[in-house]
Design a protein around this motif. Structure first.
Motif, PDB file in Angstrom:
ATOM      1  N   ASP A  33      34.574   8.408  35.970  1.00  0.00           N
ATOM      2  CA  ASP A  33      35.886   8.887  35.560  1.00  0.00           C
ATOM      3  C   ASP A  33      36.640   7.694  34.962  1.00  0.00           C
ATOM      4  O   ASP A  33      37.076   6.813  35.696  1.00  0.00           O
ATOM      5  CB  ASP A  33      36.562   9.424  36.818  1.00  0.00           C
ATOM      6  N   VAL A  34      36.747   7.637  33.625  1.00  0.00           N
ATOM      7  CA  VAL A  34      37.382   6.515  32.925  1.00  0.00           C
ATOM      8  C   VAL A  34      38.839   6.894  32.680  1.00  0.00           C
ATOM      9  O   VAL A  34      39.125   7.849  31.967  1.00  0.00           O
ATOM     10  CB  VAL A  34      36.653   6.219  31.592  1.00  0.00           C
ATOM     11  N   ILE A  35      39.755   6.118  33.294  1.00  0.00           N
ATOM     12  CA  ILE A  35      41.146   6.535  33.400  1.00  0.00           C
ATOM     13  C   ILE A  35      42.103   5.569  32.701  1.00  0.00           C
ATOM     14  O   ILE A  35      41.988   4.352  32.846  1.00  0.00           O
ATOM     15  CB  ILE A  35      41.544   6.623  34.893  1.00  0.00           C
ATOM     16  N   TYR A  36      43.062   6.148  32.008  1.00  0.00           N
ATOM     17  CA  TYR A  36      44.154   5.403  31.392  1.00  0.00           C
ATOM     18  C   TYR A  36      45.454   5.885  32.021  1.00  0.00           C
ATOM     19  O   TYR A  36      45.740   7.085  32.011  1.00  0.00           O
ATOM     20  CB  TYR A  36      44.201   5.664  29.887  1.00  0.00           C
ATOM     21  N   LEU A  37      46.223   4.978  32.577  1.00  0.00           N
ATOM     22  CA  LEU A  37      47.528   5.350  33.143  1.00  0.00           C
ATOM     23  C   LEU A  37      48.541   5.558  32.026  1.00  0.00           C
ATOM     24  O   LEU A  37      48.505   4.875  30.995  1.00  0.00           O
ATOM     25  CB  LEU A  37      48.045   4.255  34.067  1.00  0.00           C
ATOM     26  N   GLN A  38      49.466   6.472  32.273  1.00  0.00           N
ATOM     27  CA  GLN A  38      50.606   6.623  31.376  1.00  0.00           C
ATOM     28  C   GLN A  38      51.486   5.384  31.515  1.00  0.00           C
ATOM     29  O   GLN A  38      51.538   4.762  32.592  1.00  0.00           O
ATOM     30  CB  GLN A  38      51.435   7.855  31.763  1.00  0.00           C
ATOM     31  N   GLU A  39      52.166   5.033  30.462  1.00  0.00           N
ATOM     32  CA  GLU A  39      53.062   3.878  30.489  1.00  0.00           C
ATOM     33  C   GLU A  39      54.096   4.045  31.606  1.00  0.00           C
ATOM     34  O   GLU A  39      54.618   5.133  31.836  1.00  0.00           O
ATOM     35  CB  GLU A  39      53.773   3.748  29.140  1.00  0.00           C
ATOM     36  N   GLY A  40      54.357   2.961  32.315  1.00  0.00           N
ATOM     37  CA  GLY A  40      55.346   2.969  33.378  1.00  0.00           C
ATOM     38  C   GLY A  40      54.774   3.281  34.757  1.00  0.00           C
ATOM     39  O   GLY A  40      55.507   3.276  35.736  1.00  0.00           O
ATOM     40  N   HIS A  41      53.477   3.556  34.838  1.00  0.00           N
ATOM     41  CA  HIS A  41      52.851   3.849  36.133  1.00  0.00           C
ATOM     42  C   HIS A  41      51.935   2.709  36.538  1.00  0.00           C
ATOM     43  O   HIS A  41      51.410   1.979  35.697  1.00  0.00           O
ATOM     44  CB  HIS A  41      52.089   5.171  36.080  1.00  0.00           C
ATOM     45  N   GLU A  42      51.752   2.566  37.841  1.00  0.00           N
ATOM     46  CA  GLU A  42      50.958   1.473  38.418  1.00  0.00           C
ATOM     47  C   GLU A  42      49.655   2.003  39.009  1.00  0.00           C
ATOM     48  O   GLU A  42      49.567   3.164  39.411  1.00  0.00           O
ATOM     49  CB  GLU A  42      51.759   0.771  39.524  1.00  0.00           C
ATOM     50  N   ALA A  43      48.674   1.123  39.104  1.00  0.00           N
ATOM     51  CA  ALA A  43      47.364   1.496  39.637  1.00  0.00           C
ATOM     52  C   ALA A  43      47.468   2.058  41.053  1.00  0.00           C
ATOM     53  O   ALA A  43      46.730   2.983  41.412  1.00  0.00           O
ATOM     54  CB  ALA A  43      46.420   0.296  39.597  1.00  0.00           C
ATOM     55  N   ALA A  46      47.889   5.724  41.207  1.00  0.00           N
ATOM     56  CA  ALA A  46      46.634   6.436  40.961  1.00  0.00           C
ATOM     57  C   ALA A  46      45.781   6.471  42.222  1.00  0.00           C
ATOM     58  O   ALA A  46      45.206   7.503  42.568  1.00  0.00           O
ATOM     59  CB  ALA A  46      45.876   5.781  39.816  1.00  0.00           C
ATOM     60  N   VAL A  47      45.702   5.346  42.915  1.00  0.00           N
ATOM     61  CA  VAL A  47      44.930   5.289  44.164  1.00  0.00           C
ATOM     62  C   VAL A  47      45.502   6.284  45.173  1.00  0.00           C
ATOM     63  O   VAL A  47      44.742   7.017  45.827  1.00  0.00           O
ATOM     64  CB  VAL A  47      44.909   3.854  44.726  1.00  0.00           C
ATOM     65  N   ASP A  48      46.811   6.342  45.289  1.00  0.00           N
ATOM     66  CA  ASP A  48      47.451   7.294  46.207  1.00  0.00           C
ATOM     67  C   ASP A  48      47.120   8.732  45.811  1.00  0.00           C
ATOM     68  O   ASP A  48      46.815   9.576  46.672  1.00  0.00           O
ATOM     69  CB  ASP A  48      48.966   7.102  46.222  1.00  0.00           C
ATOM     70  N   TYR A  49      47.150   9.018  44.516  1.00  0.00           N
ATOM     71  CA  TYR A  49      46.793  10.351  44.017  1.00  0.00           C
ATOM     72  C   TYR A  49      45.333  10.666  44.370  1.00  0.00           C
ATOM     73  O   TYR A  49      45.026  11.755  44.861  1.00  0.00           O
ATOM     74  CB  TYR A  49      47.019  10.420  42.504  1.00  0.00           C
ATOM     75  N   PHE A  50      44.436   9.714  44.136  1.00  0.00           N
ATOM     76  CA  PHE A  50      43.021   9.972  44.417  1.00  0.00           C
ATOM     77  C   PHE A  50      42.735  10.144  45.904  1.00  0.00           C
ATOM     78  O   PHE A  50      41.814  10.860  46.275  1.00  0.00           O
ATOM     79  CB  PHE A  50      42.130   8.902  43.799  1.00  0.00           C
ATOM     80  N   GLU A  51      43.539   9.540  46.751  1.00  0.00           N
ATOM     81  CA  GLU A  51      43.398   9.780  48.190  1.00  0.00           C
ATOM     82  C   GLU A  51      43.696  11.250  48.500  1.00  0.00           C
ATOM     83  O   GLU A  51      42.998  11.871  49.299  1.00  0.00           O
ATOM     84  CB  GLU A  51      44.321   8.859  48.994  1.00  0.00           C
ATOM     85  N   LYS A  52      44.724  11.793  47.880  1.00  0.00           N
ATOM     86  CA  LYS A  52      45.051  13.207  48.082  1.00  0.00           C
ATOM     87  C   LYS A  52      43.957  14.116  47.518  1.00  0.00           C
ATOM     88  O   LYS A  52      43.558  15.093  48.154  1.00  0.00           O
ATOM     89  CB  LYS A  52      46.389  13.543  47.420  1.00  0.00           C
ATOM     90  N   VAL A  53      43.474  13.784  46.334  1.00  0.00           N
ATOM     91  CA  VAL A  53      42.434  14.587  45.693  1.00  0.00           C
ATOM     92  C   VAL A  53      41.124  14.525  46.476  1.00  0.00           C
ATOM     93  O   VAL A  53      40.413  15.526  46.585  1.00  0.00           O
ATOM     94  CB  VAL A  53      42.218  14.112  44.233  1.00  0.00           C
ATOM     95  N   SER A  54      40.812  13.378  47.055  1.00  0.00           N
ATOM     96  CA  SER A  54      39.540  13.207  47.761  1.00  0.00           C
ATOM     97  C   SER A  54      39.381  14.193  48.909  1.00  0.00           C
ATOM     98  O   SER A  54      38.276  14.694  49.157  1.00  0.00           O
ATOM     99  CB  SER A  54      39.404  11.774  48.270  1.00  0.00           C
ATOM    100  N   ALA A  55      40.451  14.473  49.612  1.00  0.00           N
ATOM    101  CA  ALA A  55      40.377  15.433  50.713  1.00  0.00           C
ATOM    102  C   ALA A  55      39.990  16.820  50.200  1.00  0.00           C
ATOM    103  O   ALA A  55      39.235  17.546  50.845  1.00  0.00           O
ATOM    104  CB  ALA A  55      41.709  15.483  51.454  1.00  0.00           C
ATOM    105  N   ILE A  56      40.486  17.171  49.033  1.00  0.00           N
ATOM    106  CA  ILE A  56      40.178  18.473  48.422  1.00  0.00           C
ATOM    107  C   ILE A  56      38.770  18.451  47.836  1.00  0.00           C
ATOM    108  O   ILE A  56      37.980  19.375  48.047  1.00  0.00           O
ATOM    109  CB  ILE A  56      41.205  18.802  47.318  1.00  0.00           C
TER     110      ILE A  56
END
Length: 128
Positions: A33-43, A46-56
């Motif tokens: 999964d090759v990811i580009y963050l939107q301007e103004g967001h920090e890595a 994304a890690v916090d988001y992927f923690e939520k997604v991982s459970a699902i």
């Protein structure tokens, strides 16, 4: 041409990470999964988001093995991505099953705010 460049980048990254996948899984597909963050967001967002997604995703046979921060692009024809995820798939339709999950669908607005979805590439392959 840009799509081909993304594929080439993804395959190069995949080759670099295939040892990680092989160590965790002998057979079966993996996703890069090759990811580009939107301007103004920090890595970390994304890690916090992927923690939520991982459970699902685990419920559907898609397990995130590792997230890599990309510090420098050494060679290539497209812009440097921010992150690359390595996922193991227990079955080929795992990503589609996760995408249809109502709990995941509630996270889509967060995903779209964080990531430049027009530039994200998702590649499936298998260890050699």
């Amino acid at each position: 041409m840009k799509r081909l460049a993304r594929l080439v980048l993804g395959l190069a990254v995949g080759a670099a990470l295939v040892g990680e996948a092989s160590a965790k899984q002998k057979d079966g597909p993996v996703l890069f999964d090759v990811i580009y963050l939107q301007e103004g967001h920090e890595a970390q967002e994304a890690v916090d988001y992927f923690e939520k997604v991982s459970a699902i995703s685990k419920r559907h046979g898609l397990v995130r093995l590792k997230t890599y921060r990309i510090d420098k692009a050494l060679k290539g024809v497209i812009a440097q991505p921010t992150l690359i995820n390595l996922w193991r798939m227990d079955r080929p339709d795992a990503m589609q099953k996760m995408g249809a999950d109502p709990e995941y669908q509630r996270l889509v607005p967060t995903r779209d705010a964080l990531f430049d979805m027009g530039r994200v590439s998702i590649l499936m392959g298998a260890p050699l």
